[in-house]
Design a protein around this motif. Structure first.
Motif, PDB file in Angstrom:
ATOM      1  N   ILE A   9       0.832  -1.099   0.145  1.00  0.00           N
ATOM      2  CA  ILE A   9       0.004   0.157  -0.064  1.00  0.00           C
ATOM      3  C   ILE A   9       0.924   1.400   0.014  1.00  0.00           C
ATOM      4  N   LYS A  10       0.685   2.287  -0.659  1.00  0.00           N
ATOM      5  CA  LYS A  10       1.537   3.204  -1.118  1.00  0.00           C
ATOM      6  C   LYS A  10       1.832   4.193   0.238  1.00  0.00           C
ATOM      7  N   ASP A  11       2.904   4.433   0.516  1.00  0.00           N
ATOM      8  CA  ASP A  11       3.288   4.985   1.672  1.00  0.00           C
ATOM      9  C   ASP A  11       3.019   4.386   3.070  1.00  0.00           C
ATOM     10  N   GLU A  12       2.583   3.187   3.039  1.00  0.00           N
ATOM     11  CA  GLU A  12       2.320   2.508   4.390  1.00  0.00           C
ATOM     12  C   GLU A  12       3.042   1.147   4.266  1.00  0.00           C
ATOM     13  N   HIS A  13       3.312   0.564   5.473  1.00  0.00           N
ATOM     14  CA  HIS A  13       3.953  -0.642   5.894  1.00  0.00           C
ATOM     15  C   HIS A  13       2.847  -1.847   5.766  1.00  0.00           C
ATOM     16  N   VAL A  14       2.137  -2.018   4.639  1.00  0.00           N
ATOM     17  CA  VAL A  14       1.247  -2.970   4.307  1.00  0.00           C
ATOM     18  C   VAL A  14       1.547  -3.820   3.358  1.00  0.00           C
ATOM     19  N   LEU A  15       1.619  -5.214   3.173  1.00  0.00           N
ATOM     20  CA  LEU A  15       1.915  -6.027   2.113  1.00  0.00           C
ATOM     21  C   LEU A  15       0.598  -6.434   1.396  1.00  0.00           C
ATOM     22  N   ALA A  16       0.445  -6.497   0.267  1.00  0.00           N
ATOM     23  CA  ALA A  16      -0.853  -6.975  -0.526  1.00  0.00           C
ATOM     24  C   ALA A  16      -0.334  -7.965  -1.608  1.00  0.00           C
ATOM     25  N   VAL A  17      -0.957  -8.970  -1.675  1.00  0.00           N
ATOM     26  CA  VAL A  17      -0.790 -10.085  -2.543  1.00  0.00           C
ATOM     27  C   VAL A  17      -1.979 -10.247  -3.292  1.00  0.00           C
ATOM     28  N   ALA A  18      -2.343 -10.502  -4.804  1.00  0.00           N
ATOM     29  CA  ALA A  18      -3.448 -11.207  -5.338  1.00  0.00           C
ATOM     30  C   ALA A  18      -3.178 -11.865  -6.279  1.00  0.00           C
ATOM     31  N   THR A  19      -3.853 -12.990  -6.665  1.00  0.00           N
ATOM     32  CA  THR A  19      -3.840 -13.617  -7.872  1.00  0.00           C
ATOM     33  C   THR A  19      -5.185 -13.920  -8.390  1.00  0.00           C
ATOM     34  N   ILE A  20      -4.980 -14.229  -9.817  1.00  0.00           N
ATOM     35  CA  ILE A  20      -6.237 -14.922 -10.692  1.00  0.00           C
ATOM     36  C   ILE A  20      -5.570 -16.092 -11.134  1.00  0.00           C
ATOM     37  N   CYS A  21      -6.127 -17.042 -10.771  1.00  0.00           N
ATOM     38  CA  CYS A  21      -5.591 -18.558 -11.206  1.00  0.00           C
ATOM     39  C   CYS A  21      -6.631 -19.458 -11.761  1.00  0.00           C
ATOM     40  N   THR A  22      -7.587 -18.737 -12.531  1.00  0.00           N
ATOM     41  CA  THR A  22      -8.905 -19.528 -13.218  1.00  0.00           C
ATOM     42  C   THR A  22      -8.375 -20.446 -13.962  1.00  0.00           C
ATOM     43  N   GLN A  23      -7.548 -20.359 -14.990  1.00  0.00           N
ATOM     44  CA  GLN A  23      -7.055 -21.355 -15.988  1.00  0.00           C
ATOM     45  C   GLN A  23      -6.494 -22.377 -15.165  1.00  0.00           C
ATOM     46  N   THR A  24      -5.485 -22.056 -14.301  1.00  0.00           N
ATOM     47  CA  THR A  24      -4.844 -23.101 -13.728  1.00  0.00           C
ATOM     48  C   THR A  24      -5.829 -23.829 -12.961  1.00  0.00           C
ATOM     49  N   ASP A 162     -19.178 -23.208 -12.940  1.00  0.00           N
ATOM     50  CA  ASP A 162     -20.385 -22.952 -13.635  1.00  0.00           C
ATOM     51  C   ASP A 162     -20.898 -24.014 -13.711  1.00  0.00           C
ATOM     52  N   PRO A 163     -22.490 -23.865 -14.013  1.00  0.00           N
ATOM     53  CA  PRO A 163     -23.338 -25.209 -14.223  1.00  0.00           C
ATOM     54  C   PRO A 163     -22.769 -26.349 -14.905  1.00  0.00           C
ATOM     55  N   ASP A 164     -21.880 -26.126 -16.026  1.00  0.00           N
ATOM     56  CA  ASP A 164     -21.362 -26.961 -17.010  1.00  0.00           C
ATOM     57  C   ASP A 164     -20.237 -27.673 -16.109  1.00  0.00           C
ATOM     58  N   ASN A 165     -19.749 -27.171 -15.209  1.00  0.00           N
ATOM     59  CA  ASN A 165     -18.829 -27.712 -14.172  1.00  0.00           C
ATOM     60  C   ASN A 165     -17.652 -26.974 -14.328  1.00  0.00           C
ATOM     61  N   SER A 166     -17.119 -26.136 -15.185  1.00  0.00           N
ATOM     62  CA  SER A 166     -15.803 -25.473 -15.563  1.00  0.00           C
ATOM     63  C   SER A 166     -15.845 -24.480 -14.640  1.00  0.00           C
ATOM     64  N   VAL A 167     -14.453 -24.004 -14.469  1.00  0.00           N
ATOM     65  CA  VAL A 167     -14.185 -22.824 -13.483  1.00  0.00           C
ATOM     66  C   VAL A 167     -14.089 -21.429 -14.233  1.00  0.00           C
ATOM     67  N   LYS A 168     -15.074 -20.486 -13.689  1.00  0.00           N
ATOM     68  CA  LYS A 168     -15.067 -19.354 -14.392  1.00  0.00           C
ATOM     69  C   LYS A 168     -14.372 -18.261 -13.600  1.00  0.00           C
ATOM     70  N   ALA A 169     -14.077 -18.682 -12.375  1.00  0.00           N
ATOM     71  CA  ALA A 169     -13.196 -17.593 -11.530  1.00  0.00           C
ATOM     72  C   ALA A 169     -12.388 -18.120 -10.545  1.00  0.00           C
ATOM     73  N   ALA A 170     -11.255 -18.142 -10.340  1.00  0.00           N
ATOM     74  CA  ALA A 170     -10.620 -18.476  -9.173  1.00  0.00           C
ATOM     75  C   ALA A 170      -9.548 -17.416  -8.770  1.00  0.00           C
ATOM     76  N   GLY A 171      -9.271 -17.271  -7.576  1.00  0.00           N
ATOM     77  CA  GLY A 171      -8.288 -16.549  -7.272  1.00  0.00           C
ATOM     78  C   GLY A 171      -8.349 -16.280  -5.459  1.00  0.00           C
ATOM     79  N   GLY A 172      -7.538 -14.982  -5.348  1.00  0.00           N
ATOM     80  CA  GLY A 172      -7.693 -14.765  -3.885  1.00  0.00           C
ATOM     81  C   GLY A 172      -6.598 -13.484  -3.923  1.00  0.00           C
ATOM     82  N   PHE A 173      -6.758 -13.010  -2.433  1.00  0.00           N
ATOM     83  CA  PHE A 173      -5.771 -11.955  -1.930  1.00  0.00           C
ATOM     84  C   PHE A 173      -5.479 -12.038  -0.659  1.00  0.00           C
ATOM     85  N   MET A 174      -4.400 -11.554  -0.299  1.00  0.00           N
ATOM     86  CA  MET A 174      -3.762 -11.765   1.150  1.00  0.00           C
ATOM     87  C   MET A 174      -3.156 -10.188   1.587  1.00  0.00           C
TER      88      MET A 174
END
Length: 287
Positions: A9-24, A162-174
Motif C-alpha cells: 500500500i503506497k506510503d504504508e507498511h502493508v503487504l498486499a498480494v493477489a492472484t487470478i488463477c482461473t485457467q490453472t 459454472d453449471p457446466d462444471n468449468s471454473v469461471k473464476a478462481a483467485g484470492g488476495f492476502m
C-alpha cells in the motif's frame, strides 16, 4: 494469462498480494475430474498456496495441506518461488450443494487440521499446523498466519464453478500488516475488508489482480512484482526410477522375482508410468 502480483500500500507498511488463477484451477479440475465441491476446495487451496509463495526466496517451495473428517478427506497444493503450482484432492467426486449462494466447502472438509510445509532448501522441511476453524480455507489460512506465524493477515479466496462444471473464476488476495504499520491504517483496513465483495465476483466482473487489491484495501498500491502462474508437475520416468532405487537392492530383487510390471500414477498430474522387469534388473545392476 493467470498471474500474481505482490505490492505495498503506497506510503504504508502493508503487504498486499493477489492472484487470478482461473485457467490453472480449471486445468486441475479437468485432469482430476473433480465435481463442484471438490473443485472449489482444491481451487481455494491452490490459490492459498500461490499467495503463500509470495514469501519464498529462489529455489524454495511451500505446501498447503487440509485434512478433515468430511467427505473430501484431504486437499493438497504445492507452489514454488516461480509460482508454479500443482495439487490434488483425495476424493474428487464430491458435490455437497450450496450454502446460501456459495458451494458448501466447509461441510465437505469437516473438522481437522491445516498443515503448512516449507521447503527452504535445507535438509529438513519446516512444518506447522493449526486446527481448522471453519473448513472454508480462507478463514483457516488467515488463522494460521495470525496464530502460527504471528503475522496479522486477512485472506480471501474464491472459486466460481459454472453449471457446466468449468471454473469461471478462481483467485484470492492476502493483506498483511507489519510491526511498523500505523494503527489508523489497521483500523481503516479492518473496516474496509469487512465489507469487501467476494473475490470470485471481482474476477467475474473482469478485474485484474491490481484492481482487486485496490478494491480490497481502498487505497493506492505500488506493485513490487508481477509473475505468471502455471500448473506444473515435474514428474518423469527418470524420477520414478530414482525413487525405486531408494528402496534398495533386496526390495528391488523381490519385485524382479515377482515378474510383474510396476505401475506408478502421479497424484498431481495423473500421468501413468510403467517399470518393466528388465528396467528393474538394470537398476539392481547399478547398486
Amino acid at each position: 494469462m493467470d498471474e500474481v502480483i505482490k505490492a505495498l500500500i503506497k506510503d504504508e507498511h502493508v503487504l498486499a498480494v493477489a492472484t487470478i488463477c482461473t485457467q490453472t484451477v480449471d486445468y486441475a479440475r479437468r485432469i482430476h475430474d473433480t465435481w463442484p465441491t471438490a473443485t472449489a476446495a482444491l481451487g481455494r487451496v491452490m490459490a492459498g498456496s500461490i499467495l503463500l509463495a509470495s514469501t519464498l526466496k529462489d529455489n524454495q517451495k511451500i505446501m498447503m495441506q487440509v485434512k478433515g473428517d468430511g467427505p473430501l478427506k484431504e486437499i493438497f497444493a504445492e507452489a514454488d518461488w516461480k509460482y508454479r503450482v500443482r495439487g490434488y484432492v483425495k476424493r474428487p467426486h464430491i458435490y455437497m450443494g450450496l450454502k446460501g449462494e456459495k458451494i458448501d466447502v466447509g461441510r465437505a472438509v469437516g473438522k481437522g487440521f491445516l498443515n503448512i510445509i516449507r521447503d527452504l532448501g535445507l535438509r529438513e522441511y519446516y512444518q506447522s499446523s493449526v486446527s481448522l476453524q471453519t473448513g472454508e480455507i480462507a478463514t483457516d489460512l488467515a488463522y494460521y498466519l495470525n496464530v502460527s506465524e504471528q503475522i496479522p493477515s486477512a485472506v480471501s479466496l474464491g472459486v466460481f464453478v459454472d453449471p457446466d462444471n468449468s471454473v469461471k473464476a478462481a483467485g484470492g488476495f492476502m493483506i498483511q500488516t507489519m510491526p511498523e504499520t500505523n494503527i489508523e491504517i489497521i483500523e481503516f483496513l479492518e473496516r474496509k475488508l469487512s465489507h469487501v465483495k467476494a473475490v470470485s465476483s471481482m474476477i467475474l466482473q473482469g478485474m485484474n489482480p491490481f484492481q482487486i487489491l485496490e478494491e480490497a484495501v481502498g487505497l493506492p498500491v505500488e506493485v513490487l512484482d508481477r509473475k505468471e502462474v502455471t500448473y506444473f508437475c515435474p514428474c518423469t520416468k527418470e524420477r520414478v526410477l530414482n525413487a525405486i532405487v531408494t528402496l534398495g537392492r533386496d526390495e528391488i530383487q523381490k519385485m524382479i522375482e515377482e515378474e510383474e510390471i510396476i505401475k506408478v500414477e502421479c497424484y498431481f498430474c495423473n500421468k501413468k508410468y510403467e517399470v518393466t522387469v528388465g528396467e528393474l534388473k538394470n537398476l539392481n545392476s547399478l547398486l
